[in-house]
Design a protein around this motif. Structure first.
Motif, short mmCIF file in Angstrom:
data_model
loop_
_atom_site.label_atom_id
_atom_site.label_comp_id
_atom_site.label_asym_id
_atom_site.label_seq_id
_atom_site.Cartn_x
_atom_site.Cartn_y
_atom_site.Cartn_z
N MET A 1 137.58 -10.53 -5.36
CA MET A 1 137.92 -11.91 -5.94
C MET A 1 136.74 -12.87 -6.00
SD MET A 1 141.19 -14.50 -4.81
CE MET A 1 141.02 -16.21 -5.49
N PRO A 18 139.20 -10.38 -0.15
CA PRO A 18 140.11 -11.39 0.33
C PRO A 18 140.05 -11.37 1.98
CG PRO A 18 141.14 -10.02 -1.43
CD PRO A 18 139.87 -9.49 -1.19
N SER A 42 139.33 -18.96 17.29
CA SER A 42 139.72 -20.41 17.02
C SER A 42 139.90 -21.49 18.12
CB SER A 42 141.04 -20.36 16.63
OG SER A 42 141.58 -19.04 15.67
N VAL A 56 137.23 -28.26 10.09
CA VAL A 56 137.78 -26.97 9.86
C VAL A 56 136.96 -25.91 10.92
CG1 VAL A 56 139.22 -27.58 7.91
CG2 VAL A 56 137.45 -25.86 8.01
N THR A 60 138.56 -19.31 11.36
CA THR A 60 140.23 -19.19 10.97
C THR A 60 140.49 -19.47 9.56
OG1 THR A 60 140.24 -20.00 13.27
CG2 THR A 60 142.20 -19.88 12.24
N GLN A 65 140.43 -19.17 0.68
CA GLN A 65 141.09 -20.45 0.90
C GLN A 65 140.39 -21.59 0.33
OE1 GLN A 65 142.47 -19.37 4.91
NE2 GLN A 65 144.59 -20.56 4.20
N PHE B 6 143.87 -6.65 2.75
CA PHE B 6 145.19 -6.88 2.02
C PHE B 6 144.76 -7.49 0.54
CE2 PHE B 6 143.37 -10.67 4.32
CZ PHE B 6 143.23 -11.51 3.50
N TYR B 8 145.31 -10.52 -2.08
CA TYR B 8 145.60 -11.95 -2.02
C TYR B 8 146.05 -12.55 -3.51
CZ TYR B 8 144.14 -16.99 -1.68
OH TYR B 8 144.08 -18.27 -1.76
N ARG B 10 147.94 -16.17 -5.32
CA ARG B 10 148.00 -17.57 -5.00
C ARG B 10 149.17 -17.90 -5.97
NH1 ARG B 10 142.55 -19.84 -6.27
NH2 ARG B 10 142.09 -19.28 -4.16
N LEU B 31 151.30 -17.30 3.31
CA LEU B 31 150.15 -17.95 3.89
C LEU B 31 150.05 -19.48 3.63
CD1 LEU B 31 147.37 -17.63 5.49
CD2 LEU B 31 146.25 -17.60 3.26
N ALA B 32 150.30 -20.38 4.65
CA ALA B 32 150.33 -21.67 4.57
C ALA B 32 149.02 -22.08 4.91
CB ALA B 32 151.39 -22.23 5.19
N GLY B 33 148.88 -22.66 6.22
CA GLY B 33 147.79 -23.20 6.61
C GLY B 33 146.78 -22.05 7.34
N GLY B 34 147.49 -20.86 7.58
CA GLY B 34 146.67 -19.93 8.19
C GLY B 34 146.22 -19.99 9.39
N HIS B 35 146.71 -20.88 10.28
CA HIS B 35 146.54 -21.18 11.47
C HIS B 35 147.20 -20.41 12.68
CE1 HIS B 35 143.02 -22.94 10.42
NE2 HIS B 35 142.54 -23.43 11.54
N VAL B 38 146.44 -16.23 10.36
CA VAL B 38 144.97 -15.40 10.36
C VAL B 38 144.55 -14.90 11.61
CG1 VAL B 38 142.42 -15.85 9.73
CG2 VAL B 38 144.12 -16.81 8.35
N PRO B 39 144.80 -15.83 12.95
CA PRO B 39 144.45 -15.21 14.11
C PRO B 39 144.97 -13.98 14.37
CG PRO B 39 144.69 -17.58 14.21
CD PRO B 39 145.16 -17.26 12.73
N ASP B 53 149.48 -16.92 -1.11
CA ASP B 53 148.99 -18.24 -0.65
C ASP B 53 149.88 -19.41 -1.29
OD1 ASP B 53 147.64 -20.47 0.40
OD2 ASP B 53 145.51 -19.78 -0.48
N ARG B 56 148.25 -24.24 -2.13
CA ARG B 56 148.01 -25.18 -3.06
C ARG B 56 149.30 -25.60 -3.86
NH1 ARG B 56 141.94 -23.80 -4.77
NH2 ARG B 56 141.71 -22.82 -2.73
N ARG B 109 144.32 -28.20 9.04
CA ARG B 109 144.87 -27.14 8.25
C ARG B 109 146.16 -26.66 8.41
NH1 ARG B 109 141.92 -25.54 4.14
NH2 ARG B 109 142.81 -23.42 4.19
#
Ligand SMILES: Cc1cc2nc3c(=O)[nH]c(=O)nc-3n(C[C@H](O)[C@H](O)[C@H](O)COP(=O)(O)OP(=O)(O)OC[C@H]3O[C@@H](n4cnc5c(N)ncnc54)[C@H](O)[C@@H]3O)c2cc1C
Ligand code: FES
Ligand code: FES
Lengths: 163, 275
Positions: A1, A18, A42, A56, A60, A65, B6, B8, B10, B31-35, B38-39, B53, B56, B109
């Protein structure tokens, strides 16, 4: 992308998978190796950068994004090649670093903190740097550096934004 | 550590996210903030093949005063909850507890919706919503439905949000002037709670208490709530805080230690909320 990020003031377009993490994009595609990977889980804050003006942990965040966002890394903080940012200057004067591994992340977290709380108390500095670990300094001088930068004014990112 | 590959996509709106989720079925994840996500993906404990995602979807980022309650868009970030004047005034326990989630970078985030939809019993905010008696709004292809916080958390990482649904809003009844306390016991500054207690006292015999990390899902200290309702003292009520819970043992704490913490922290919370 394909993604486009405004990196330290100039636009950078790249085609990324991605699953690419922002920190790897910064270090490998953008070639900005000031941002470190410490824990990769993190926790340590070594990878801290500013995304749309806020600190940020870039280990993470997915690079996709950050598409369309403004990114500031440690390389983008100083006003010129010759001058340090007031926060960097304060770390230097207050001996806020030893090995320096945590320093880029510390400085990015600290400037973001001063953007939000321009005149923090010592407790606010300690809490504001909760997400950043240092294995060397014992934190004392880091906290002193942030307080000194706050006192001198300009310890936030206004300098970088203005230039 | 790098997540497994994966696709992606949006989403520009809640509706679009819901139809993308429907299209991709159980292979897809929001996927929101990914916190949290993502981990987990970096550890390959989660390997969704499609990420939708919603980061936005700006019309799900708000904090609105709605008279008797405050409505919070699911994509509102922790940082915005923490500094909200409306929440600091009318639901101070939520603003305060949010300021103890992770560290500033995480709060820049992570979103309130992500924190709840994740359904982790170790998270702080679910316990706060239980104590407040909040309502969650879930949207699917057929419209929206309201779910009480008590019915929302169904098991370990399991909530009432279905596969092709989105958590869109959190409605928090105001607790202006009510006594409250948030007790988080952890070993290091940025850590998750070993045990946490959220307490909202709206009257002499009316208290809501949510527990962090005392069961496979966020739960009430139901025995303590009942004891207060029938006029028990703070000490007697706190002594039964762990009744009916099934905490797990891990690296940080044994089952007995967790039970002990729940009783002690509930005692502190009740004392603070009643003073
Ligand atoms: C270092 C660190 C420390 C932390 N410390 C704490 C702590 O002390 N206390 C605490 O409570 N939390 C803590 N967290 C977790 C943090 O609060 C996360 O931000 C939060 O749990 C997830 O929110 P998110 O927006 O990042 O969600 P994501 O990671 O994007 O999503 C989490 C899950 O929820 C789903 N989801 C997200 N939004 C929606 C929605 N609107 N509708 C339906 N499903 C949705 C996703 O599909 C995923 O399964 C910590 C996280 C980190 C990285
Ligand atoms: S490398 Fe990102 S927090 Fe440690
Ligand atoms: S100076 Fe060495 S880790 Fe901080």
């Amino acid at each position: 992308m394909e993604i486009s990020i405004t990196v330290n003031g100039s636009e950078a377009r790249h085609d990324v998978e991605p699953r690419t993490l922002l920190v790897h994009h910064i270090r490998e595609a953008l070639g900005l190796t000031g941002t470190n990977v410490g824990c990769d889980t993190s926790s340590c804050g070594a990878c801290t950068v500013h995304l749309d003006g806020e600190a940020v942990k870039s280990c993470t965040v997915l690079a996709v994004q950050a598409d369309g966002c403004t990114l500031t890394t440690i390389e983008g903080l100083a006003p010129s090649e010759e001058e340090l940012h007031p926060m960097q200057q304060a770390f230097r004067e207050q001996h806020g670093l030893q090995c320096g591994f945590c320093t880029p992340g510390m400085v990015m977290a600290a400037t973001s903190l001063l953007d939000e709380v321009p005149e923090p108390t010592e407790t606010q500095v300690r809490e504001g740097l909760e997400g950043n670990l240092c294995r060397c300094t014992g934190y004392h001088n880091i906290v002193q550096a942030v307080l000194a930068a706050a006192k001198s004014g300009g310890g936030g990112t206004t300098v970088a934004v203005q230039q | 550590m790098i997540p497994a590959a994966f696709d992606y996509v949006r989403a520009g709106s809640a509706d679009e996210a819901i139809s993308l989720l429907a299209e991709h079925g159980d292979e897809a994840k929001v996927l929101a903030g990914g916190h949290s996500l993502v981990p987990l993906m970096k550890l390959r404990l989660a390997t969704p093949s499609v990420l939708v995602d919603v980061g936005r979807v700006d019309d799900l980022k708000y904090i609105r005063d709605e008279g008797d309650h405050v409505a919070i868009g699911a994509l509102t970030r922790h940082r915005d909850v923490e500094i909200s004047d409306v929440l600091r005034r009318d639901v101070p326990i939520l603003a305060h507890a949010t300021s103890h989630v992770g560290d500033p970078q995480v709060r820049h985030r992570g979103t309130i919706g992500g924190s709840l939809a994740h359904g982790d019993p170790a998270s702080d905010l679910p316990a706060v919503l239980l104590a407040l008696g909040a309502t969650l709004v879930v949207q699917g292809a057929d419209g929206t439905r309201e779910v009480a916080a008590d019915d929302f958390f169904q098991g370990f990482l399991e909530t009432a949000v279905g596969e092709a649904e989105l958590l869109t809003e959190i409605r928090v009844p105001k607790a202006t002037g009510a006594g409250w306390s948030f007790q988080k016991f952890n070993r290091r500054a940025q850590d998750w709670a070993i045990v946490g207690v959220a307490c909202v006292r709206r009257g002499d015999d009316q208290v809501g208490i949510g527990l962090v990390n005392m069961d496979s899902r966020p739960v009430h200290a139901a025995a303590t709530e009942a004891a207060i309702a029938s006029g028990a003292s703070v000490e007697d009520a706190a002594a039964v805080a762990d009744e009916g819970t099934e905490p797990a043992a891990d690296l940080n704490a044994s089952v007995e230690f967790r039970r002990h913490l729940a009783r002690v922290l509930t005692g502190r919370a009740l004392a603070e909320a009643s003073s």
